[in-house]
Design an enzyme around this catalytic site. Structure first.
Site, PDB file in Angstrom:
ATOM      1  N   ASP A  10       0.847  -1.178   0.000  1.00  0.00           N
ATOM      2  CA  ASP A  10       0.000   0.000   0.000  1.00  0.00           C
ATOM      3  C   ASP A  10       0.890   1.237   0.000  1.00  0.00           C
ATOM      4  O   ASP A  10       1.683   1.435   0.913  1.00  0.00           O
ATOM      5  CB  ASP A  10      -0.881  -0.036   1.250  1.00  0.00           C
ATOM      6  CG  ASP A  10      -1.801   1.156   1.306  1.00  0.00           C
ATOM      7  OD1 ASP A  10      -2.587   1.301   0.363  1.00  0.00           O
ATOM      8  OD2 ASP A  10      -1.711   1.938   2.251  1.00  0.00           O
ATOM      9  N   THR A  38      -3.149   5.283  -4.059  1.00  0.00           N
ATOM     10  CA  THR A  38      -2.075   6.042  -3.432  1.00  0.00           C
ATOM     11  C   THR A  38      -0.729   5.764  -4.098  1.00  0.00           C
ATOM     12  O   THR A  38       0.141   6.624  -4.115  1.00  0.00           O
ATOM     13  CB  THR A  38      -1.969   5.685  -1.950  1.00  0.00           C
ATOM     14  OG1 THR A  38      -1.937   4.272  -1.825  1.00  0.00           O
ATOM     15  CG2 THR A  38      -3.149   6.219  -1.188  1.00  0.00           C
TER      16      THR A  38
END
Lengths: 566, 527
Positions: free
Chosen positions: A69, A102
């Site tokens: 992530d 992201t």
């Protein structure tokens, strides 16, 4: 380092402690900044897409995080460079705003910076580049709107939403991957239960994601209510309360402490005994007085502060009162002693003690109760209501949690994650967060674009076409930068990046169909509509806008003054 | 122009090949560390703690060893975590899971060196793990219907689990013990109801299972040593001095005689409290807090058995098993629930006196008393027994059973090998590697027993090419034997968890292509 000299050749000192600072100016500064930004983007580049690699991060305390992530990687990387920090901020703001993409936004910004570097080398002024990027991003956003499609779902038919969440989850760690279907369903149900479909708004604050060690990932569940990591104060209190009426107290079940200081000195046996007799007698009086007091008359807090009260008796009274009001569960911010505990149990009034302030507020909000600072201020209206309160214990460990479900006032839900180790729980939390955000974005705005790099390729074609009409190199550079996202996707999936990209691009132009993307999972088709890979329109637009903004900001810096090594 | 440093000064960053190398080295080092403890002839490790006292633990329980290690390598930490998960979820196979993950990584390292992309290896491993699981599923035995057979299955599993532990000498005895204890639970996995008491002295053989509850406390002086049909009041109240609970009250005296008077008054108060307690019609009073001599004497006079200072766990458990409630006030005798049991008596174990409650209301509770030569031995025995109990309680829920002694690994390896031959593309290398890693487990078991592993494993492989073969390694006789005849069984659930978590761990480590280590938190210097 000197900046200016007076007529005698002495330097003017402009900056404080000037000779201890390093300073980069002009093109040097821009290049240094660009290279720092690129370095960050390079780290994340390999994490893009379903086949992206993970990063292993060791925190200052030695804890290990394995994730792909983008926001988490950057957050935990402990970055020192100022420009690199800007990139971290960039990823974070995408996380706050959209919650997904992201990694993509940083990769995009990195590509834009790289293109800007080439242009700078050709002698193009940074402001011109910034203008060109601005124009291109506008074209891009418009084009995205143009190719976007409406996405249909209804509260009764959640399947499309579940599919979307599964796409988001599929790029996460394998452990999450294993049960992505249940997790996706949980996320969608959670979002739908707090969503306001009329206004198309979702308050994600109402969804609490809690994790607890132990158990299996499959045990993860959705609770229509809130959880408190506490147990009933007495092991033998009822574990389940239907239609609970909750008294939320911030006063301790302990002897009241009078505000005025006083002493009761016991120096003779007589006094000791009279004290006890008084206690007894007082108690009888108290019952009368209190009944009168509780029945509505009475002015007086003073009964509560009389020093000679016998605590145990008073407690009984308090409890009677609390029960009279109608409470079936007491949640107390403070502790209470064994005596009180037993009395509570005895009177069949379950209680929870030592509940933290934040949790107390949460309970109050959810159940519609009021936090009551003194017993005598308790009234039936101030009680919170919940459909079901139950205590649940877990597996072989002794852990217990309190579930407060079907609260009166709020639709707050909790996603309760179980997992074997902290790493897994954290990663699951992050994944669920992403899935929640995606579901929310779809409810807010159900326009979607197709994923797998197809949107970027299509935009790149559009921007390139626009570049023919507008002067300047920067727009064309922007188109090239857009290509870098599908390129990274192809690279991570083990495909030939340039070959794949140009094949898809020509296919898009030839068939005039913006749904062709990179076939990352080796399914055999690169029509993203068939593969059911899509992203939200606002997410994509936000990515482009944010990346462009940050790049413009970096390009406009032409002077970096920093203290030299300390 | 120099590339800007973007990380903090002490932080380090390793990329690509180097990162992968670092994790492989770390993971394989951990594997090699615990490898020698695998199997019935595995060796033990001594762990010395760094804390004060430098306590020593002797164990061959993988999870215990790994938990005590202070590791800096992040990949190694992943393996330790996996072992902990295994411990939490199924309780046994903690060593196997680490060893299998390590072997998978060892094979992966070779493949990476042969220029196969980690993602290809991962997808190969995934296919192979699925295939291995299915192969195992086809050969499971499920004796759920047949209670008699199922019990013998449980015995076999308990014996197999215990045979690799310190209790192997008396495995027959302990297996019986563990099975009895678990059968009493009637399917619940709440191991809390099984209490384990360790008492040094005697030999391991003297350990026994007791129906009922044993409290490690003494009976007060002059009180009955044996009570039948006991009515028990479990309490949590102060029986030393009952404090005046009014803020600001204090005793101030000016002469000795007054002190005595007040003391007398206090005594009177206590006497009343005791009277109230006795008025409940009890003949046994258990308090969590201290009971001073004076009230104790009063209890003795009334013929009530008073037990002081039962610790918190003890009292909760006692309240649970006797069905009483923990009381703190005594004004309403009629509404306090008392606990009941058939018989309370004082028993001697070794040199210690303990209080034994038998015929309690909750029939599931039981106590295992462990005896042994030393504390280390008892600790290790407790760990072993805990493993066995965990496995058994899991097996009661999931009754599928497989054979042991390297049999499941060979079955899986054979299926995976066949799959590798049918799979086109680079993945087949990874699948083949998976099968090699599976075979490594019987190899290690044989090696640890000092046997000729190469020869044995080759024989085993040949045996397994016949249909429906039950061959495994018989460590005792040092040859290939029929596992069904030898009665060596394992729980399917444990095996499956080992397989899946090891694959997951290997995959997790393989997916990493960059390690970023933050600067260690600076200790505050005390100036």
């Amino acid at each position: 380092m000197a900046l200016a000299f007076d007529e005698y050749g002495r330097p003017f000192i402009i900056l404080k402690e000037q000779d201890q600072k390093t300073r980069l100016r002009g093109i040097e500064a821009q290049k240094a900044n660009i290279s720092a930004g690129k370095a960050v983007a390079r780290i994340l580049r390999t994490s893009l897409g379903p086949k992206g690699m993970d990063k292993m991060l060791q925190s200052p305390d030695g804890d290990v995080t394995i994730t792909n992530d983008g926001a988490t990687i950057l957050e935990q990387m402990d970055v020192d460079n100022q420009i690199a920090k800007l990139m971290v901020e960039l990823s974070r703001s995408q996380d706050y705003e959209i919650g997904d993409g992201t990694t993509g936004v940083v990769v995009m910004a990195g590509a834009l910076l790289e293109q800007a570097e080439h242009l700078l080398e050709r002698g193009i002024h940074p402001i011109r580049i910034a203008e060109g990027y601005e124009m291109a991003s506008r074209i891009d956003v418009e084009h995205l709107e143009h190719i976007a499609q409406k996405f249909d779902f209804a509260p009764t038919n959640i399947e499309p939403l579940v599919q979307t969440c599964m796409t988001t989850l599929s790029s996460k760690m394998q452990v999450v991957n294993r049960c992505k279907r249940p997790l996706a369903e949980i996320s969608v149900k959670a979002v739908l239960s707090v969503a306001d479909l009329e206004r198309k708004d979702v308050n994600l604050d109402l969804i609490k994601v809690e994790g607890k060690l132990g158990g299996k990932l499959e045990d993860t569940e959705l609770i229509y209510g809130i959880t408190v990591d506490k147990d009933m104060s007495h092991p033998q209190m009822p574990k389940q309360i239907q239609d609970a009426k909750i008294a939320i107290l911030t006063c301790p079940f302990e002897p009241p402490k009078p505000k005025t200081k006083h002493k009761v000195d016991i120096d003779t046996v007589e006094k000791f005994q009279t004290l006890r007799q008084q206690e007894q007698k007082y108690f009888d009086d108290m019952v009368q007085k209190c009944k009168w007091f509780f029945s509505g008359g009475g002015v007086g807090g003073r009964y509560w502060y009389t020093p000679l009260q016998f605590w145990g008796r008073q407690l009984v009274l308090i409890l009677m009162f609390v029960q009279d009001v109608g409470a079936t569960l007491v949640i107390c911010q403070w502790g209470f002693d064994d005596e009180a505990n037993h009395l509570l149990m005895h009177r069949n009034l379950p209680a929870v003690r030592w509940v933290g302030g934040v949790e107390l507020e949460l309970i109050a909000i959810a159940t519609g109760g009021r936090i009551v600072p003194r017993f005598q201020e308790l009234t039936p209206e101030k009680l919170g209501r919940a459909g079901l309160v139950r205590e649940k214990s877990f597996g072989t460990t002794k852990d217990k949690m309190l579930y407060i479900e079907h609260c009166a006032n709020s639709r707050a839900v909790t996603i309760f994650i179980r997992g074997g180790n902290k790493m897994m729980i954290e990663e699951t939390k992050r994944s669920i967060h992403d899935a929640l955000c995606v579901a929310r974005n779809l409810i807010r705005n159900n326009s979607i674009v197709y994923g797998g790099g197809s949107a970027e390729i299509s935009c790149s074609i559009a921007v390139e076409a626009a570049a023919d009409k507008h002067p300047g190199y920067a727009i064309r550079a922007f188109a090239d930068a857009l290509d870098s996202v599908p390129m990274a996707l192809a690279e991570n999936s083990g495909l030939q990046p340039i070959e794949t990209l140009s094949a898809v691009k020509s296919q898009q132009i030839k068939e005039n169909n913006p749904h062709f993307g990179i076939d990352c999972n080796d399914v055999g088709t690169n029509d993203m509509r068939e593969q059911n890979v899509f992203e939200t329109l606002i997410g994509k637009q936000q990515q482009i806008l944010l990346a462009t903004q940050v790049v413009k900001m970096i390009l406009k810096i032409d002077d970096v003054i920093s203290p030299s090594d300390f | 122009m120099a590339i800007e440093r973007i990380l903090k000064d002490d932080a380090s960053e390793e990329k690509g090949e180097r990162a992968r190398m670092a994790s492989f080295v770390g993971a394989i080092a951990i594997t090699d560390l615990v490898k020698t403890t695998l199997g019935p002839k595995g060796m033990d490790k001594i762990l010395q703690s760094t804390g004060r006292g430098q306590e020593v633990t002797v164990t061959n329980d993988g999870a215990t060893i790994l938990k005590s290690l202070h590791i800096d390598n992040p990949a190694a930490k992943v393996l330790i975590d996996i072992s902990k998960v295994q411990d939490d979820e199924v309780g046994d196979g903690t060593t196997s899971v680490v060893v299998l993950a390590g072997e998978l990584l060892r094979e992966a390292e070779k493949l990476v060196a042969a220029k196969i992309h980690p993602m290809t290896i991962i997808s190969g491993y995934r296919i192979a793990a699925e295939c291995a699981r299915n192969a195992l599923l086809q050969r499971v035995v499920d004796n759920k219907e047949n209670a008699e057979k199922f019990k013998s299955d449980l015995m076999k599993i308990a014996k197999t689990t215990l045979s690799s532990k310190i209790l192997s000498q008396d495995k027959e005895h302990f297996a019986q013990l563990a099975v009895d204890a678990v059968m009493r639970l009637k399917g619940s996995t709440n191991l809390e109801a099984i209490q384990i008491i360790k008492k040094p002295g005697g030999s391991l053989k003297d350990s026994f299972l007791d129906e009922g509850f044993i409290l490690d406390k003494k009976i007060g002086l002059g009180q009955p040593k044996r009570i039948e049909n006991a009515k028990i009041l479990v309490a949590n109240t102060a029986m030393d001095t009952d404090k005046v609970k009014i803020y600001g009250a204090r005793v101030r005296v000016d002469s000795m005689s007054k002190v005595a008077e007040i003391e007398g008054a206090e005594k009177e108060k206590m006497r009343e409290k005791v009277q109230k307690i006795i008025a409940h019609g009890i003949n046994c009073f258990v308090n969590r807090q201290l009971i001073y001599n004076f009230p104790e004497e009063l209890f003795a006079d009334a013929g009530v058995l008073a037990i002081e200072h039962a610790d918190f766990d003890g009292i909760e458990r006692l309240a649970l098993v006797t069905g009483g409630e923990i009381a703190s006030t005594f004004d309403n005798p009629e509404s306090v629930k008392l606990g009941h049991c058939k018989l309370i008596e004082e028993i001697m174990i070794g040199e210690d006196k303990l209080i034994h409650f038998s015929g309690v209301e909750m029939g599931q509770a039981c106590t295992i008393v462990l005896r042994g030569a030393s504390h280390h031995m008892l600790d290790e025995a407790e760990r072993s027994l805990h493993d066995a109990l965990c496995v058994l309680s899991q097996t009661v829920n999931d009754t599928r059973v497989v054979l042991g002694g390297g049999w499941p690994e060979m079955v899986m390896a054979k299926a995976v090998d066949e799959l590798a031959r049918q799979t086109p593309g680079k993945k087949s290398h990874a699948i083949e590697a998976f099968s090699r890693s599976l075979v490594a487990i019987p190899t290690i078991i044989a090696d640890n027993a000092g046997l000729d592993s190469a020869d044995l494993v080759a024989q085993l492989r040949a045996e397994h090419h016949k249909e429906g073969c039950n061959a495994g390694i018989d460590v005792i006789s040092g040859s290939v034997g029929d596992m069904a005849e030898l009665g060596i069984s394992e729980s399917f659930k444990v095996k499956q968890a080992v397989l899946l978590s090891a694959t997951e761990a290997a995959e997790m480590i393989l997916r990493v292509d960059e390690i970023i280590t933050c600067a260690p938190r600076k200790r505050e210097d005390r100036m």
